[in-house]
Design a protein around this motif. Sequence first.
Motif, PDB file in Angstrom:
ATOM      1  N   ARG A  15      -0.838   5.192  -5.286  1.00 15.73           N
ATOM      2  CA  ARG A  15      -0.178   4.282  -4.459  1.00 15.73           C
ATOM      3  C   ARG A  15      -0.774   4.046  -2.593  1.00 15.73           C
ATOM      4  NH1 ARG A  15       5.228   5.415  -6.794  1.00 15.73           N
ATOM      5  NH2 ARG A  15       4.514   4.345  -9.077  1.00 15.73           N
ATOM      6  N   LYS A  16      -0.894   5.207  -1.982  1.00 15.51           N
ATOM      7  CA  LYS A  16      -1.408   5.061  -0.728  1.00 15.51           C
ATOM      8  C   LYS A  16      -1.937   4.445  -0.234  1.00 15.51           C
ATOM      9  CE  LYS A  16      -3.083   8.964   2.097  1.00 15.51           C
ATOM     10  NZ  LYS A  16      -3.055   9.997   2.536  1.00 15.51           N
ATOM     11  N   GLU A  17      -3.624   5.220  -1.541  1.00 19.02           N
ATOM     12  CA  GLU A  17      -4.187   4.123  -1.217  1.00 19.02           C
ATOM     13  C   GLU A  17      -4.673   2.844  -1.367  1.00 19.02           C
ATOM     14  OE1 GLU A  17      -7.309   4.798  -4.107  1.00 19.02           O
ATOM     15  OE2 GLU A  17      -8.981   3.361  -3.628  1.00 19.02           O
ATOM     16  N   TRP A  18      -3.572   2.576  -2.583  1.00 17.49           N
ATOM     17  CA  TRP A  18      -3.210   0.693  -2.149  1.00 17.49           C
ATOM     18  C   TRP A  18      -2.915   0.302  -2.102  1.00 17.49           C
ATOM     19  CZ3 TRP A  18      -7.511  -1.287  -4.402  1.00 17.49           C
ATOM     20  CH2 TRP A  18      -8.708  -0.618  -4.733  1.00 17.49           C
ATOM     21  N   VAL A  19      -1.544   1.221  -1.681  1.00 13.86           N
ATOM     22  CA  VAL A  19      -0.700   0.523  -0.306  1.00 13.86           C
ATOM     23  C   VAL A  19      -1.886   0.442   0.848  1.00 13.86           C
ATOM     24  CG1 VAL A  19       0.914   0.778   1.171  1.00 13.86           C
ATOM     25  CG2 VAL A  19       1.219   1.511  -1.058  1.00 13.86           C
ATOM     26  N   LEU A  20      -2.757   1.220   1.325  1.00 13.34           N
ATOM     27  CA  LEU A  20      -3.156   1.064   3.180  1.00 13.34           C
ATOM     28  C   LEU A  20      -4.206  -0.513   2.696  1.00 13.34           C
ATOM     29  CD1 LEU A  20      -3.942   4.568   3.524  1.00 13.34           C
ATOM     30  CD2 LEU A  20      -1.951   3.257   4.104  1.00 13.34           C
TER      31      LEU A  20
ATOM     32  N   PRO B 239       8.985   7.005  -6.727  1.00 14.41           N
ATOM     33  CA  PRO B 239       8.451   6.960  -5.373  1.00 14.41           C
ATOM     34  C   PRO B 239       7.671   6.539  -4.358  1.00 14.41           C
ATOM     35  CG  PRO B 239       7.721   8.824  -6.890  1.00 14.41           C
ATOM     36  CD  PRO B 239       7.882   8.086  -7.643  1.00 14.41           C
ATOM     37  N   VAL B 240       7.408   5.975  -3.067  1.00 16.39           N
ATOM     38  CA  VAL B 240       7.232   5.778  -2.656  1.00 16.39           C
ATOM     39  C   VAL B 240       5.684   6.528  -2.702  1.00 16.39           C
ATOM     40  CG1 VAL B 240       6.216   4.485   0.004  1.00 16.39           C
ATOM     41  CG2 VAL B 240       7.980   4.345  -1.549  1.00 16.39           C
ATOM     42  N   GLY B 241       5.854   7.224  -1.835  1.00  9.59           N
ATOM     43  CA  GLY B 241       4.963   8.636  -2.316  1.00  9.59           C
ATOM     44  C   GLY B 241       4.655   9.703  -2.972  1.00  9.59           C
ATOM     45  N   LEU B 242       3.482  10.327  -2.421  1.00 13.87           N
ATOM     46  CA  LEU B 242       3.716  12.153  -2.887  1.00 13.87           C
ATOM     47  C   LEU B 242       4.398  13.024  -2.072  1.00 13.87           C
ATOM     48  CD1 LEU B 242       0.126  12.656  -4.334  1.00 13.87           C
ATOM     49  CD2 LEU B 242       1.960  12.303  -5.402  1.00 13.87           C
ATOM     50  N   ASN B 243       4.671  12.649  -0.827  1.00 14.04           N
ATOM     51  CA  ASN B 243       5.274  12.690   0.138  1.00 14.04           C
ATOM     52  C   ASN B 243       5.574  11.967   1.380  1.00 14.04           C
ATOM     53  OD1 ASN B 243       2.825  13.566   2.076  1.00 14.04           O
ATOM     54  ND2 ASN B 243       1.972  14.820   0.248  1.00 14.04           N
ATOM     55  N   THR B 244       6.336  12.871   2.398  1.00 15.51           N
ATOM     56  CA  THR B 244       6.584  11.714   3.464  1.00 15.51           C
ATOM     57  C   THR B 244       5.726  11.402   4.509  1.00 15.51           C
ATOM     58  OG1 THR B 244       8.999  13.514   4.043  1.00 15.51           O
ATOM     59  CG2 THR B 244       7.991  12.115   5.282  1.00 15.51           C
ATOM     60  N   GLU B 245       4.678  12.834   4.377  1.00 15.92           N
ATOM     61  CA  GLU B 245       3.036  11.773   4.861  1.00 15.92           C
ATOM     62  C   GLU B 245       2.418  10.877   4.938  1.00 15.92           C
ATOM     63  OE1 GLU B 245       4.307  15.100   5.009  1.00 15.92           O
ATOM     64  OE2 GLU B 245       4.912  16.048   6.624  1.00 15.92           O
ATOM     65  N   ASP B 246       2.640  10.809   3.565  1.00 14.92           N
ATOM     66  CA  ASP B 246       1.775   9.920   3.023  1.00 14.92           C
ATOM     67  C   ASP B 246       2.547   8.481   2.727  1.00 14.92           C
ATOM     68  OD1 ASP B 246      -0.393  10.796   1.727  1.00 14.92           O
ATOM     69  OD2 ASP B 246       0.453  11.247   0.249  1.00 14.92           O
ATOM     70  N   VAL B 247       3.810   8.928   3.089  1.00 22.28           N
ATOM     71  CA  VAL B 247       4.842   7.272   3.151  1.00 22.28           C
ATOM     72  C   VAL B 247       4.730   6.649   4.325  1.00 22.28           C
ATOM     73  CG1 VAL B 247       7.418   6.551   2.841  1.00 22.28           C
ATOM     74  CG2 VAL B 247       5.419   7.846   1.449  1.00 22.28           C
ATOM     75  N   GLN B 248       4.744   7.935   5.463  1.00 21.15           N
ATOM     76  CA  GLN B 248       4.746   7.458   7.196  1.00 21.15           C
ATOM     77  C   GLN B 248       3.858   7.112   7.298  1.00 21.15           C
ATOM     78  OE1 GLN B 248       5.349  11.293   8.545  1.00 21.15           O
ATOM     79  NE2 GLN B 248       7.306  10.542   9.575  1.00 21.15           N
ATOM     80  N   GLU B 249       2.293   7.554   6.635  1.00 22.12           N
ATOM     81  CA  GLU B 249       1.255   6.271   6.943  1.00 22.12           C
ATOM     82  C   GLU B 249       0.943   5.315   6.301  1.00 22.12           C
ATOM     83  OE1 GLU B 249      -2.256   9.073   5.195  1.00 22.12           O
ATOM     84  OE2 GLU B 249      -3.890   7.638   5.461  1.00 22.12           O
ATOM     85  N   MET B 250       1.085   5.640   4.685  1.00 18.52           N
ATOM     86  CA  MET B 250       1.710   3.512   4.837  1.00 18.52           C
ATOM     87  C   MET B 250       2.250   2.723   5.434  1.00 18.52           C
ATOM     88  SD  MET B 250       2.224   4.273   0.136  1.00 18.52           S
ATOM     89  CE  MET B 250       2.417   6.225   0.058  1.00 18.52           C
ATOM     90  N   ILE B 251       3.973   3.311   6.238  1.00 18.75           N
ATOM     91  CA  ILE B 251       4.803   2.297   6.700  1.00 18.75           C
ATOM     92  C   ILE B 251       3.502   1.738   8.376  1.00 18.75           C
ATOM     93  CG2 ILE B 251       6.558   2.581   8.638  1.00 18.75           C
ATOM     94  CD1 ILE B 251       7.962   4.527   5.812  1.00 18.75           C
ATOM     95  N   GLN B 252       3.057   2.943   8.668  1.00 14.60           N
ATOM     96  CA  GLN B 252       2.533   2.662   9.592  1.00 14.60           C
ATOM     97  C   GLN B 252       0.861   2.199   9.867  1.00 14.60           C
ATOM     98  OE1 GLN B 252       3.128   3.999  12.880  1.00 14.60           O
ATOM     99  NE2 GLN B 252       4.267   4.579  11.872  1.00 14.60           N
ATOM    100  N   ALA B 253       0.265   1.624   8.383  1.00 13.96           N
ATOM    101  CA  ALA B 253      -0.788   0.515   7.950  1.00 13.96           C
ATOM    102  C   ALA B 253      -0.312  -0.528   7.893  1.00 13.96           C
ATOM    103  CB  ALA B 253      -1.218   0.769   7.016  1.00 13.96           C
ATOM    104  N   CYS B 254       1.063  -0.513   6.986  1.00 15.25           N
ATOM    105  CA  CYS B 254       1.767  -2.314   7.228  1.00 15.25           C
ATOM    106  C   CYS B 254       2.305  -2.545   8.404  1.00 15.25           C
ATOM    107  CB  CYS B 254       3.051  -1.653   5.972  1.00 15.25           C
ATOM    108  SG  CYS B 254       2.912  -1.595   4.303  1.00 15.25           S
TER     109      CYS B 254
END
Lengths: 387, 387
Positions: free
Chosen positions: A109-114, A128-143
């Motif tokens: 998911r992270k790759e394709w959300v980014l 779940p949105v990501g594998l962990n909180t760091e991944d989700v933060q990265e996705m949110i920052q990108a968006c």
Amino acid sequence: MSTHHHLQSGRRRLSSHHFLDAADDYVAGYAILGSANIARKLWKAMFMSGNSRVVCVASRDTARAQAFIDECQALLPFPQAPEAVEGYEAALARDDVQCVYIPLPTALRKEWVLKAAASGKHVLVEKPVGLNTEDVQEMIQACIKHNVHLMDGVMFMHSARLQLLQKTLPSLGPLRRINSEFCFKANEAFFQSNIRCSSATEPLGCLGDLGWYNIRLTLWAMNWYLPVRARGCLLKENADGVPYEFSGELLFESGCSATFFCSFLTHETQLAVLNGEEASVQYSDFVLPLPGRYLYFDVNHQSYPQEGLDQVVHSYSERHHVQEAGYGHPSSQEACMVRHLSDLSREGGGETTKWPEQMLKTQMVLDAVLLSARAPGRGVGGDGGRE
Amino acid sequence: MSTHHHLQSGRRRLSSHHFLDAADDYVAGYAILGSANIARKLWKAMFMSGNSRVVCVASRDTARAQAFIDECQALLPFPQAPEAVEGYEAALARDDVQCVYIPLPTALRKEWVLKAAASGKHVLVEKPVGLNTEDVQEMIQACIKHNVHLMDGVMFMHSARLQLLQKTLPSLGPLRRINSEFCFKANEAFFQSNIRCSSATEPLGCLGDLGWYNIRLTLWAMNWYLPVRARGCLLKENADGVPYEFSGELLFESGCSATFFCSFLTHETQLAVLNGEEASVQYSDFVLPLPGRYLYFDVNHQSYPQEGLDQVVHSYSERHHVQEAGYGHPSSQEACMVRHLSDLSREGGGETTKWPEQMLKTQMVLDAVLLSARAPGRGVGGDGGRE
């Protein structure tokens, strides 16, 4: 076909109401990445939303995407048939796509959300949105960086029932206990082949697939306060460490606590109980609503007064209804979810932080209970929950 | 009075049925030690049992015992009025007393159970039976030594509903999760004066007063297997360390787990949920039955099949009834409890180990969750619940 006619009518009615003030006839175009089973439900939700359409379905294998489209078009055809495209990149490159729905395995998911964000597409991502909180933060920052909306596919957040429950919560008094269960008993084929059982694709197992909802409901009820202490118990996992059954307990600063249970091994249940100081709320379909045209929850009261020699039990329940179909209808929560994102996808469509904050907190709590479960003997945070 | 007439009729009907094979008209004589509020309910239960009567009520203050007797006799008079006696010893010395009901504060129970046993009296003791497992073992040993029966006042164990549930359990498949709540919201007067809030009289607080039932139901459902791991969380205690709100989780060797919640701070609830692999059982009055002439529980089934584009929710419930009054009736569980002990109190009235084993295991689990709660970070037993 009368059913189809009815659905079309419902669609027109809702969409005309919804766009009462709209100057245009904006319809958001969606690309669906992959052809996961859940995408069938979302196809229908996009159809029913009144402000959305499926533009294309992308797959590494075009034939597979076309088969998915053919199957869905046969059941519920968009006037302009969606296109099968080869590869997810091709879908992101299209100008007629404003939103991307990503039901890919969690590990992808992270790759394709980014990439979707970088392409300027709004994102509806499965949980779940990501594998962990760091991944989700990265996705949110990108968006945020690319000024696109990011929403996770928690349909019940968009139900009118939750709005009614929100209004009802104060009558319960301060909440003291939240108790939820979300389970289904998977069959052998599920355990053998389903991506939900592979540590490579879905390492969070039932906690990501089911517990995400338990945690989300709890955080919603707690008005998005994070717990001061989180404890998890991995009741069953497979040889690769994928959770099959999991329980968690969360303690909040207010004094409220929450327990939840999610499982691939237990008969289907989706019970939610909110215990306040003055009353309790209970309903048995908190994730996937029961069929029908009304959703409801019960507000329960009991008292045990002494009357003469008897300890009497008084009990009464108020059933609170909203007029909303359980599924597959313009009024149902999944159609509302899509309608909501499509609304947001218009220029100036609203603030971008609400859904990211909710998904981030959900993932943080998920990470915390899993960490606790894997380090037995210590909860995460706090001092043990004692006063 | 027609109500009284009806009750008397019910009593005769049940007692004649019950003693169909009895050669005599044995009626067990009870001494009630103290005049706790719960003793009013037991007075009525003894009256309704058909094979029991209150012989005397003992108090350190005879006037208080007499006032209690007068109040109860005015509502539901025994043909031969029970006597007020000064001091508990005097009650134990009487030849017309076969059974002693001990609703004294927990801190006093051991002393009077031991004395009752030494006097050759059978004992009905309120819960929690003791301050700790060692005390309960001592009480049990004394009762075995003196060849008297010892039963704790868990009324639901004597309900026909539990028997029906026992027969229904196999249809749930293997149990995976047991989830129970027993709470009442106490008022200020309770916290100021009630013995249930004093560490001198009731140091186990809500865990002893309410959690005893949660644990008992769980052990019953697990066919008296003890958990391999027990964890507790003291969510709220008073300045003296008396639990006001408590949660526990128990893990069993079969893979089943249990969670429970008990509280003096939360609105009245007594929800029991048993989740099996094939179905769930749920009822909302597991300790104090709802009023009426039928008790019931629901067996719930859900499934979430894909049908076309919809993820459909199928749901059905079977309500299983027994003909049994909620309270205050010859058929109700508290009358059955007394009737049962009175039966046992006859010469050769049955084996003496069933109830002691159940109460001992209940106390052991209670001790374990409390120990875990007071030593945060470690559960008692096991390796953390991981496989």
